[in-house]
Design an enzyme around this catalytic site. Structure first.
Site, short mmCIF file in Angstrom:
data_model
loop_
_atom_site.label_atom_id
_atom_site.label_comp_id
_atom_site.label_asym_id
_atom_site.label_seq_id
_atom_site.Cartn_x
_atom_site.Cartn_y
_atom_site.Cartn_z
N ASP A 1 -15.23 -3.27 -1.37
CA ASP A 1 -14.86 -2.96 0.02
C ASP A 1 -16.13 -2.60 0.77
O ASP A 1 -16.92 -1.78 0.31
CB ASP A 1 -13.87 -1.80 0.06
CG ASP A 1 -12.67 -2.03 -0.86
OD1 ASP A 1 -12.20 -3.18 -0.92
OD2 ASP A 1 -12.25 -1.08 -1.53
N ASP B 1 0.85 -1.19 0.00
CA ASP B 1 0.00 0.00 0.00
C ASP B 1 0.89 1.24 0.00
O ASP B 1 1.77 1.37 0.85
CB ASP B 1 -0.91 0.01 1.23
CG ASP B 1 -1.97 -1.08 1.16
OD1 ASP B 1 -2.05 -1.76 0.12
OD2 ASP B 1 -2.70 -1.26 2.14
#
Length: 464
Positions: free
Chosen positions: A348, A227
């Site tokens: 998500d 990330d």
């Protein structure tokens, strides 16, 4: 082909000089140009491949070149006496991971150019499709068609397809809403159909049997997560950009370590890009691609075709569309058509509701509803993350992951919450019972040393 399959056909027999054939994984330049020309003619006449106006030539070219590389898709053509292509169709086979739809195949596109109709070429093409579906072991052949396509409906009826349902809002053409008709055809005698699923058999029976004397072991893919925030490797807690833990200032070096440890894929998210709506950590991603030979799936800030194309041409293997899946489903469908097999949806959620804009917003859409929409749009798979668990190291939301995998026939990758080897073992067990689960993303636990990467690969049967 069995005679009972052919009953009731009123169609003319096509001239012997016309033939239907299935294309391989490559196509000559002449055939590609001919296929594109006939497709444009069909689009202008009544629409095909979900297009009602012809796309740019480069988009159509990428679409067909990519489609031929998808293992579970067959492309058929009808060739005229002069060698030109005057019709085409696509047959989609259920993936081997689908326990629910594994016995079915679906006609996803079908056309004969207007100037060659009335010669029985549609029947010629349909026979080739039915033969192929039966050869691949399909027991049911499905098709859906707009109610305005009367010739197609007549053809399906002549081949004994059964109209079993109607979608009231199937397509929007100009200012009109058009209904869709759902058809299915049995490819085996009805008495055999009753034997597919014995009464009382649970839905979670594995698609492949266990090895003699042991339990089923299906490879799972481990995707180590990188990330990116401000050019560095970080991990967030529950998607909060203000709760980021900094791990490395050298993302390419981190990627190389994963490669050297035996991983075969990388999962990269441009966190800044997810919030900004455009790619932000461009150099870091480019350096990772240049440093390793691993396939990379990239998400974060990809909101238009230009951004998607830019990264696919730069060496990214697959792009992940998250917010766009909710806010711009047309983009997802267009991208999935242009680059078959290279677009996946990132779903998500917070407690079953889909989140967007880098998890900053929560919609009213449920995960299952969005997953089905994405499957229909043609994405190659789904990454499912329960945000409340992400970065918390408390375990995956396996129940939601299993539920999602059972509602779609495309692969599902689990994400959010892996903190121990036991969490991977729990997913391993769930995947044995739910064929649609194919991999898992692991982040913080690898960086913190809570999980030893070789041990993780061992739990997942060495598939990384």
């Amino acid at each position: 082909m069995a005679a009972w399959l052919m009953q009731g056909r009123p169609w003319n027999q096509p001239p012997d000089s016309y033939r239907a054939e299935r294309l391989g994984h490559t196509i000559s330049e002449d055939d590609l140009e001919s296929l594109m020309e006939s497709t444009v003619a069909a689009i202008l006449a009544e629409g095909v491949f979900d297009w009602h106006t012809p796309p740019e030539s480069a988009v159509l070219r990428r679409f067909f070149e990519g489609l031929l590389l998808v293992p579970d898709r067959d492309v058929f053509i009808v060739r005229a006496p002069d060698g030109s292509i005057c019709g085409a169709a696509v047959l989609a086979h259920a993936t081997s991971r689908s326990e629910i739809y594994g016995a079915s195949a679906t006609i996803t596109a079908f056309f004969i150019v207007p100037y060659e109709r009335g010669k029985g070429l549609g029947a010629l093409l349909m026979e080739a499709i039915i033969n192929r579906a039966m050869t691949r072991g399909a027991k049911v052949l499905d098709c859906r068609v707009r109610e305005t396509l009367h010739d197609a409906i007549t053809l399906l009826t002549s081949f004994n397809f059964t109209h079993w349902g109607t979608h009231p809002y199937f397509a929007r053409i100009g200012d009109r809403t058009v209904r869709g008709l759902f058809f299915s055809k049995l490819l085996v005698p009805e008495e055999r159909a009753m034997q597919w699923q014995p009464a009382g058999t649970p839905l979670s029976v594995p698609h492949h049997g266990p090895a003699p004397g042991g339990t089923l072991r299906k490879p799972l893919t481990l995707y180590p997560a990188i990330d990116l925030k401000g050019g560095a490797c970080v991990r967030l807690r529950q998607g909060d950009m203000n709760a980021a833990t900094h791990y490395s200032d050298n993302p390419p070096a981190q990627a190389k370590l994963f490669e050297q440890a035996g991983c075969r894929h990388l999962h990269i998210v441009d966190l800044d890009g997810a919030f900004a709506g455009r790619s932000a950590n461009v150099k870091a991603v480019e350096d990772i691609i240049a440093t390793t030979s691993l396939p990379v799936q990239l998400g974060g800030g990809l909101r238009d075709m230009k951004a998607i194309e830019r990264w696919l041409e730069a060496g990214v293997s697959r792009v992940i569309l998250g917010s766009a899946a909710v806010k711009d489903p047309g983009l997802v469908r267009q991208a999935a058509r242009a680059w078959p097999g290279r677009v996946i949806a990132g779903i998500d959620a917070r407690q079953g509701r889909v989140a967007t804009e880098g998890w900053a917003e929560v919609s009213e859409l449920t995960t299952t509803d969005l997953a089905r929409r994405m499957e229909e749009a043609g994405v190659a798979g789904i990454i499912f993350t329960e945000i409340t668990r992400d970065g918390m190291l408390e375990g995956l939301d396996i129940d939601q992951t299993v539920e999602l995998a059972r509602h779609v026939s495309i692969p599902v990758i689990a994400s959010g919450g892996v903190g121990t080897l036991d969490h991977l073992r729990a997913l391993r067990q769930a995947a044995d019972e739910t064929p649609g689960i194919t991999g898992v993303i692991v982040g913080r636990a690898l960086y913190d040393g809570r999980i030893n990467l070789p041990e993780a690969l061992s739990v997942l049967e060495g598939s990384c």
